[in-house]
Design a protein around this motif. Structure first.
Motif, PDB file in Angstrom:
ATOM      1  N   PRO A   1      -2.672  -2.134  -8.000  1.00  0.00           N
ATOM      2  CA  PRO A   1      -3.713  -2.962  -8.630  1.00  0.00           C
ATOM      3  C   PRO A   1      -4.986  -3.127  -7.809  1.00  0.00           C
ATOM      4  N   HIS A   2      -4.884  -3.311  -6.518  1.00  0.00           N
ATOM      5  CA  HIS A   2      -6.075  -3.540  -5.697  1.00  0.00           C
ATOM      6  C   HIS A   2      -6.817  -2.249  -5.350  1.00  0.00           C
ATOM      7  N   ARG A   3      -6.237  -1.105  -5.729  1.00  0.00           N
ATOM      8  CA  ARG A   3      -6.871   0.178  -5.412  1.00  0.00           C
ATOM      9  C   ARG A   3      -7.338   0.916  -6.660  1.00  0.00           C
ATOM     10  N   ALA A   4      -6.956   0.431  -7.816  1.00  0.00           N
ATOM     11  CA  ALA A   4      -7.292   1.111  -9.071  1.00  0.00           C
ATOM     12  C   ALA A   4      -8.758   0.882  -9.435  1.00  0.00           C
ATOM     13  N   ASP A   5      -9.376   1.885 -10.050  1.00  0.00           N
ATOM     14  CA  ASP A   5     -10.742   1.737 -10.545  1.00  0.00           C
ATOM     15  C   ASP A   5     -10.765   2.007 -12.052  1.00  0.00           C
ATOM     16  N   ASP A   6     -11.943   1.896 -12.636  1.00  0.00           N
ATOM     17  CA  ASP A   6     -12.057   2.071 -14.088  1.00  0.00           C
ATOM     18  C   ASP A   6     -11.652   3.474 -14.524  1.00  0.00           C
TER      19      ASP A   6
ATOM     20  N   VAL B   1      -0.300  -1.231 -17.256  1.00  0.00           N
ATOM     21  CA  VAL B   1      -1.736  -1.054 -17.091  1.00  0.00           C
ATOM     22  C   VAL B   1      -2.458  -2.395 -17.164  1.00  0.00           C
ATOM     23  N   ASP B   2      -2.028  -3.263 -18.054  1.00  0.00           N
ATOM     24  CA  ASP B   2      -2.662  -4.577 -18.170  1.00  0.00           C
ATOM     25  C   ASP B   2      -2.546  -5.357 -16.862  1.00  0.00           C
TER      26      ASP B   2
ATOM     27  N   ASP C   1      -3.043  -7.950 -10.691  1.00  0.00           N
ATOM     28  CA  ASP C   1      -1.867  -8.770 -10.418  1.00  0.00           C
ATOM     29  C   ASP C   1      -0.726  -7.886  -9.909  1.00  0.00           C
ATOM     30  N   CYS C   2      -0.541  -7.876  -8.592  1.00  0.00           N
ATOM     31  CA  CYS C   2       0.485  -7.008  -7.989  1.00  0.00           C
ATOM     32  C   CYS C   2       1.893  -7.425  -8.401  1.00  0.00           C
ATOM     33  N   ASP C   3       2.148  -8.729  -8.424  1.00  0.00           N
ATOM     34  CA  ASP C   3       3.486  -9.214  -8.785  1.00  0.00           C
ATOM     35  C   ASP C   3       3.828  -8.851 -10.227  1.00  0.00           C
ATOM     36  N   ALA C   4       2.859  -9.017 -11.122  1.00  0.00           N
ATOM     37  CA  ALA C   4       3.104  -8.690 -12.532  1.00  0.00           C
ATOM     38  C   ALA C   4       3.326  -7.194 -12.709  1.00  0.00           C
ATOM     39  N   ALA C   5       2.575  -6.377 -11.961  1.00  0.00           N
ATOM     40  CA  ALA C   5       2.755  -4.928 -12.048  1.00  0.00           C
ATOM     41  C   ALA C   5       4.158  -4.541 -11.607  1.00  0.00           C
ATOM     42  N   ALA C   6       4.641  -5.165 -10.529  1.00  0.00           N
ATOM     43  CA  ALA C   6       5.996  -4.879 -10.050  1.00  0.00           C
ATOM     44  C   ALA C   6       7.039  -5.324 -11.064  1.00  0.00           C
TER      45      ALA C   6
END
Length: 226
Positions: free
Chosen positions: A113-118, A192-193, A199-204
């Motif tokens: 999440p913190h590394r993703a771009d558009d 993806v959302d 949100d790293c926790d939600a992605a996990a």
């Protein structure tokens, strides 16, 4: 004979490493290798062919032999053969490969999440759109290939794709899965959302849920074979 062949392979690998030769660098010629190792031309050629299969050297006919990149994908033929052979006796082989994917992906997803771009978000959503209307399997593969690109761990990405390939090839051969387009699309969209929200926790959590659903869909076949 087998032991001698393995020893010669080790010598060639040591030569590459000790000489500091990187991918694409030329190896000594066959006569030079024969003289250095005191080996016959046939032994050198057999050794280079074996190392070529592993991706350690790259044989370019008419040009010479060069140091390869040794991609993880070089392991695919052996792993796929073992999986296909085992799956006919014990379908839990599919579960083993799925478990390996789950371990890798659930460990890496929180870094995305913190590394993703558009651009990445757009690529992932394009894959999801194809899952809903086109080739689900190929779109799923591209999704997972792209997903971890920002992490920068090339070996992990190659391993994920390797385990993905083995799992889906064997699954399709033994028992082609039922395609549930909307369910699969929704699972990937939730991932993806979470990434878009940073949100790293939600992605996990969503990745863990995704694998739980895959395991649920796969369990039917595994149970039937036991």
């Amino acid at each position: 004979m087998a032991g001698g062949g393995k020893l010669l392979q080790d010598k060639v690998v040591d030569l590459i490493l000790e000489s500091g030769l990187g991918p694409g660098a030329p190896l000594p010629s066959e006569p030079q290798l024969m003289a250095q190792f005191g080996a016959s031309r046939n032994s050198i050629r057999e050794t280079l062919r074996a190392l070529h299969t592993l991706g350690i050297v790259d044989i370019r006919h008419g040009y010479g032999t060069f140091v390869g990149e040794a991609p993880v994908t070089a392991l695919l033929p052996g792993l796929l053969f073992r999986a296909r052979q085992s799956a006919r006796q014990d379908a839990s082989t599919l579960a083993d490969f799925l478990q390996l994917r789950r371990i890798l992906e659930t460990a890496l997803i929180s870094e995305v999440p913190h590394r993703a771009d558009d651009e990445l978000i757009g690529e992932l959503e394009s894959c999801i759109a194809e899952m809903r209307s086109g080739d689900v399997v190929e779109a799923d593969r591209r999704f997972h290939q792209a997903l971890y690109r920002p992490v920068g761990n090339e070996i992990a990405v190659q391993l994920i794709d390797l385990f993905w390939t083995v799992y889906h090839r064997v699954e399709a051969e033994i028992d082609p899965p039922e395609v549930v387009r909307d369910e699969i699309g929704d699972e990937h969209q939730r991932i993806v959302d979470a990434i878009r929200a940073g949100d790293c926790d939600a992605a996990a959590e969503e990745m863990t849920r995704h694998f739980s659903d895959i395991e649920r869909r796969s369990r039917r076949f595994v149970d039937e074979q036991q």
